[in-house]
Scaffold this active site. Structure first.
Site, PDB file in Angstrom:
ATOM      1  N   ARG A  38       0.866  -1.171   0.000  1.00 11.54           N
ATOM      2  CA  ARG A  38       0.000   0.000   0.000  1.00 11.54           C
ATOM      3  C   ARG A  38       0.907   1.227   0.000  1.00 11.54           C
ATOM      4  O   ARG A  38       2.085   1.128   0.292  1.00 11.54           O
ATOM      5  CB  ARG A  38      -0.881   0.003   1.239  1.00 11.54           C
ATOM      6  CG  ARG A  38      -1.977  -1.040   1.225  1.00 11.54           C
ATOM      7  CD  ARG A  38      -2.519  -1.290   2.621  1.00 11.54           C
ATOM      8  NE  ARG A  38      -3.163  -0.095   3.177  1.00 11.54           N
ATOM      9  CZ  ARG A  38      -3.504   0.030   4.450  1.00 11.54           C
ATOM     10  NH1 ARG A  38      -3.258  -0.939   5.310  1.00 11.54           N
ATOM     11  NH2 ARG A  38      -4.093   1.135   4.874  1.00 11.54           N
ATOM     12  N   SER A  95       0.671   4.022   1.923  1.00 17.76           N
ATOM     13  CA  SER A  95       0.739   4.849   3.129  1.00 17.76           C
ATOM     14  C   SER A  95       2.165   4.834   3.675  1.00 17.76           C
ATOM     15  O   SER A  95       2.969   3.951   3.342  1.00 17.76           O
ATOM     16  CB  SER A  95      -0.223   4.319   4.197  1.00 17.76           C
ATOM     17  OG  SER A  95       0.275   3.105   4.736  1.00 17.76           O
ATOM     18  N   LYS A 125      -2.229  -8.327  10.898  1.00 20.26           N
ATOM     19  CA  LYS A 125      -3.587  -8.274  11.463  1.00 20.26           C
ATOM     20  C   LYS A 125      -4.628  -7.848  10.431  1.00 20.26           C
ATOM     21  O   LYS A 125      -5.819  -8.055  10.637  1.00 20.26           O
ATOM     22  CB  LYS A 125      -3.629  -7.383  12.704  1.00 20.26           C
ATOM     23  CG  LYS A 125      -3.443  -5.903  12.480  1.00 20.26           C
ATOM     24  CD  LYS A 125      -3.487  -5.160  13.814  1.00 20.26           C
ATOM     25  CE  LYS A 125      -3.095  -3.717  13.702  1.00 20.26           C
ATOM     26  NZ  LYS A 125      -4.082  -2.822  13.145  1.00 20.26           N
ATOM     27  N   ASP A 126      -4.194  -7.247   9.300  1.00 18.36           N
ATOM     28  CA  ASP A 126      -5.137  -6.847   8.244  1.00 18.36           C
ATOM     29  C   ASP A 126      -5.450  -7.976   7.266  1.00 18.36           C
ATOM     30  O   ASP A 126      -6.305  -7.821   6.401  1.00 18.36           O
ATOM     31  CB  ASP A 126      -4.554  -5.682   7.416  1.00 18.36           C
ATOM     32  CG  ASP A 126      -4.440  -4.396   8.210  1.00 18.36           C
ATOM     33  OD1 ASP A 126      -5.170  -4.264   9.212  1.00 18.36           O
ATOM     34  OD2 ASP A 126      -3.628  -3.525   7.833  1.00 18.36           O
ATOM     35  N   LEU A 130     -13.820  -2.689  15.788  1.00 17.58           N
ATOM     36  CA  LEU A 130     -14.866  -3.237  16.660  1.00 17.58           C
ATOM     37  C   LEU A 130     -14.262  -3.829  17.925  1.00 17.58           C
ATOM     38  O   LEU A 130     -14.845  -3.756  18.998  1.00 17.58           O
ATOM     39  CB  LEU A 130     -15.634  -4.349  15.926  1.00 17.58           C
ATOM     40  CG  LEU A 130     -16.678  -3.949  14.894  1.00 17.58           C
ATOM     41  CD1 LEU A 130     -17.329  -5.203  14.327  1.00 17.58           C
ATOM     42  CD2 LEU A 130     -17.745  -3.039  15.489  1.00 17.58           C
ATOM     43  N   ARG A 131     -13.081  -4.433  17.791  1.00 21.60           N
ATOM     44  CA  ARG A 131     -12.411  -5.054  18.943  1.00 21.60           C
ATOM     45  C   ARG A 131     -12.061  -4.000  19.992  1.00 21.60           C
ATOM     46  O   ARG A 131     -12.320  -4.171  21.185  1.00 21.60           O
ATOM     47  CB  ARG A 131     -11.132  -5.767  18.463  1.00 21.60           C
ATOM     48  CG  ARG A 131     -10.242  -6.317  19.586  1.00 21.60           C
ATOM     49  CD  ARG A 131      -8.908  -6.794  19.011  1.00 21.60           C
ATOM     50  NE  ARG A 131      -8.166  -5.720  18.381  1.00 21.60           N
ATOM     51  CZ  ARG A 131      -7.400  -4.843  19.014  1.00 21.60           C
ATOM     52  NH1 ARG A 131      -7.242  -4.923  20.316  1.00 21.60           N
ATOM     53  NH2 ARG A 131      -6.762  -3.891  18.352  1.00 21.60           N
ATOM     54  N   ARG A 132     -11.477  -2.889  19.537  1.00 23.77           N
ATOM     55  CA  ARG A 132     -11.108  -1.821  20.478  1.00 23.77           C
ATOM     56  C   ARG A 132     -12.354  -1.176  21.072  1.00 23.77           C
ATOM     57  O   ARG A 132     -12.408  -0.881  22.268  1.00 23.77           O
ATOM     58  CB  ARG A 132     -10.245  -0.773  19.769  1.00 23.77           C
ATOM     59  CG  ARG A 132      -8.844  -1.292  19.434  1.00 23.77           C
ATOM     60  CD  ARG A 132      -8.072  -0.319  18.568  1.00 23.77           C
ATOM     61  NE  ARG A 132      -6.725  -0.811  18.297  1.00 23.77           N
ATOM     62  CZ  ARG A 132      -6.031  -0.517  17.200  1.00 23.77           C
ATOM     63  NH1 ARG A 132      -6.564   0.250  16.273  1.00 23.77           N
ATOM     64  NH2 ARG A 132      -4.816  -0.996  17.033  1.00 23.77           N
ATOM     65  N   ARG A 152     -11.286   6.440  10.698  1.00 24.31           N
ATOM     66  CA  ARG A 152     -10.743   5.687   9.578  1.00 24.31           C
ATOM     67  C   ARG A 152      -9.566   6.422   8.945  1.00 24.31           C
ATOM     68  O   ARG A 152      -9.306   7.569   9.223  1.00 24.31           O
ATOM     69  CB  ARG A 152     -11.832   5.483   8.516  1.00 24.31           C
ATOM     70  CG  ARG A 152     -12.958   4.562   8.965  1.00 24.31           C
ATOM     71  CD  ARG A 152     -12.537   3.115   8.982  1.00 24.31           C
ATOM     72  NE  ARG A 152     -11.723   2.839   7.797  1.00 24.31           N
ATOM     73  CZ  ARG A 152     -12.185   2.748   6.555  1.00 24.31           C
ATOM     74  NH1 ARG A 152     -13.465   2.895   6.319  1.00 24.31           N
ATOM     75  NH2 ARG A 152     -11.367   2.493   5.551  1.00 24.31           N
ATOM     76  N   GLY A 153      -8.863   5.706   8.049  1.00 21.17           N
ATOM     77  CA  GLY A 153      -7.729   6.297   7.352  1.00 21.17           C
ATOM     78  C   GLY A 153      -6.425   5.687   7.816  1.00 21.17           C
ATOM     79  O   GLY A 153      -6.392   4.899   8.762  1.00 21.17           O
ATOM     80  N   ASN A 154      -5.331   6.033   7.140  1.00 24.94           N
ATOM     81  CA  ASN A 154      -4.034   5.511   7.575  1.00 24.94           C
ATOM     82  C   ASN A 154      -3.627   6.205   8.877  1.00 24.94           C
ATOM     83  O   ASN A 154      -4.310   7.101   9.360  1.00 24.94           O
ATOM     84  CB  ASN A 154      -2.975   5.653   6.471  1.00 24.94           C
ATOM     85  CG  ASN A 154      -2.696   7.103   6.097  1.00 24.94           C
ATOM     86  OD1 ASN A 154      -2.615   7.977   6.962  1.00 24.94           O
ATOM     87  ND2 ASN A 154      -2.563   7.371   4.817  1.00 24.94           N
ATOM     88  N   VAL A 155      -2.523   5.773   9.451  1.00 28.25           N
ATOM     89  CA  VAL A 155      -2.104   6.262  10.768  1.00 28.25           C
ATOM     90  C   VAL A 155      -1.982   7.787  10.794  1.00 28.25           C
ATOM     91  O   VAL A 155      -2.473   8.447  11.714  1.00 28.25           O
ATOM     92  CB  VAL A 155      -0.756   5.606  11.162  1.00 28.25           C
ATOM     93  CG1 VAL A 155      -0.253   6.167  12.479  1.00 28.25           C
ATOM     94  CG2 VAL A 155      -0.922   4.099  11.307  1.00 28.25           C
ATOM     95  N   THR A 197      -3.433  10.042   8.838  1.00 27.60           N
ATOM     96  CA  THR A 197      -4.766  10.648   8.716  1.00 27.60           C
ATOM     97  C   THR A 197      -5.500  10.594  10.049  1.00 27.60           C
ATOM     98  O   THR A 197      -6.138  11.563  10.473  1.00 27.60           O
ATOM     99  CB  THR A 197      -5.596   9.880   7.654  1.00 27.60           C
ATOM    100  OG1 THR A 197      -4.849   9.829   6.443  1.00 27.60           O
ATOM    101  CG2 THR A 197      -6.937  10.543   7.396  1.00 27.60           C
ATOM    102  N   ARG A 198      -5.408   9.442  10.730  1.00 28.30           N
ATOM    103  CA  ARG A 198      -6.118   9.276  12.002  1.00 28.30           C
ATOM    104  C   ARG A 198      -5.551  10.208  13.081  1.00 28.30           C
ATOM    105  O   ARG A 198      -6.289  10.777  13.869  1.00 28.30           O
ATOM    106  CB  ARG A 198      -6.075   7.809  12.444  1.00 28.30           C
ATOM    107  CG  ARG A 198      -7.071   6.952  11.671  1.00 28.30           C
ATOM    108  CD  ARG A 198      -7.066   5.516  12.143  1.00 28.30           C
ATOM    109  NE  ARG A 198      -5.919   4.779  11.643  1.00 28.30           N
ATOM    110  CZ  ARG A 198      -5.266   3.845  12.321  1.00 28.30           C
ATOM    111  NH1 ARG A 198      -5.634   3.534  13.560  1.00 28.30           N
ATOM    112  NH2 ARG A 198      -4.253   3.207  11.791  1.00 28.30           N
ATOM    113  N   CYS A 224     -16.619 -13.655   9.181  1.00 28.31           N
ATOM    114  CA  CYS A 224     -17.213 -12.325   9.399  1.00 28.31           C
ATOM    115  C   CYS A 224     -16.297 -11.569  10.360  1.00 28.31           C
ATOM    116  O   CYS A 224     -15.333 -12.125  10.860  1.00 28.31           O
ATOM    117  CB  CYS A 224     -18.629 -12.437   9.950  1.00 28.31           C
ATOM    118  SG  CYS A 224     -18.740 -12.240  11.729  1.00 28.31           S
TER     119      CYS A 224
END
Length: 309
Positions: free
Chosen positions: A12, A14, A82-83, A127-129, A146-149, A151-152, A237
């Site tokens: 990617r 980023s 993890k992705d 969702l986990r966090r 959302r977004g890359n690190v 951006t967040r 899922c």
């Protein structure tokens, strides 16, 4: 085997993804291999106005690179492990897991932690966090991020949220970790958090041989256990699932922690065990089965129904 073929590394675009790709490139170059980096934009980076689970999460960050590999535009791809969906596309295989970095989640805040005692607003796209935060702080509000690190981090500054949750490893890799953070050592990380995965085509013996030299066996075993736990619980899922396996050298054992939460954090299933290293191949499966048999199956059904709406 001659090392004169150039290995094209897909990533990617980023800053963090490129850092990871350059890390793999350097390790391959040090072994005498020639490389070239090919950066690709993924749908996960383009569509920022929807929560990940609404995008049919599995593989949103990896699909574009899978297609580039199958089309022969790149030879290998580097991912945050993890992705990566637990089931890889046909013809693509796990070629190397690099030595794991920090597994901890951190809260980046704005210098004042008083909100932890009262009402606060925390941002995360996971969702986990979200579930683990609401389990511990039921009065708080969690908003999507959302977004890359980079951006967040910017969105955190631009909004009136009290803080946002990040993986420590990502911020450390690109020197973005601020002084205003606390380690969330009570939060169970995502399966394979802090690990980098390199995939290749199953028939590409040249790339597979090169990458086998980068593989870190202890990280490979621990992430295998965590991902097996995830796969057995969720069956494709997305759900609030955390898992961490660590190798204990003194006892020659694997210590494993696994959790499944309801999305609102109100329900929690947890397993905490130590196993002999010889049992690693079935460990994730057995721990997940125990949770499913003790009420986790009903919760997973509820989660799937909720996410469909």
């Amino acid at each position: 085997m001659a090392k004169n073929r150039i290995i094209k590394i897909g990533t990617r675009d980023s800053e963090l993804a490129l850092w990871q790709a350059h890390t793999v490139e350097k390790q391959l170059n040090d072994l005498g291999y020639k490389t070239e980096i090919v950066a690709v934009k993924s749908q996960g980076d383009i569509i920022l106005d929807k929560p990940l689970y609404e995008l049919g999460i599995t593989g949103i960050f990896t699909k574009t690179l899978d297609i580039a590999m199958i089309a022969g535009q790149v030879d290998i791809a580097v991912h945050s492990m993890k992705d990566v969906p637990t089931a890889l596309p046909q013809g693509i295989v796990q070629a190397a897991v690099l030595e794991r970095a920090n597994t901890v989640d951190i809260l980046v805040h704005k210098g004042n932690l008083d909100f932890l005692e009262t009402n606060g607003t925390i941002a995360t796209g996971s969702l986990r966090r979200q579930a683990q935060w609401l389990n511990k702080y039921p009065k708080h509000t969690v908003v999507d991020l959302r977004g890359n690190v980079n951006t967040r981090m910017q969105k955190l500054q631009d909004n009136d949220w009290n803080g946002a949750v990040f993986a420590a490893a990502g911020l450390e890799r690109i020197n973005l970790k601020p002084n205003t953070f606390i380690n969330l050592d009570w939060m169970i990380p995502a399966p394979a958090q802090g690990a980098m995965l390199v995939v290749a085509m199953a028939e590409d013996t040249f790339a597979l041989e090169a990458l086998s030299e980068l593989n870190h066996i202890e990280t490979e075993i621990c992430t295998y256990i965590e991902r097996q736990f995830l796969r057995t619980l969720e069956g494709g899922c997305t759900a609030p699932i955390g898992a961490l396996a660590t190798y204990n050298e003194k006892t020659d054992q694997i210590d494993f922690k696994g959790v499944l939460f309801a999305i609102d954090g109100q329900q929690k299933f947890e397993i905490n065990r130590s196993f002999d290293i010889s049992e690693w191949k079935k460990l994730g499966f057995n721990c997940a089965k125990e949770i499913l048999d003790n009420g986790g199956a009903e919760l997973m059904k509820e989660i799937k129904e909720k996410l469909k709406k």
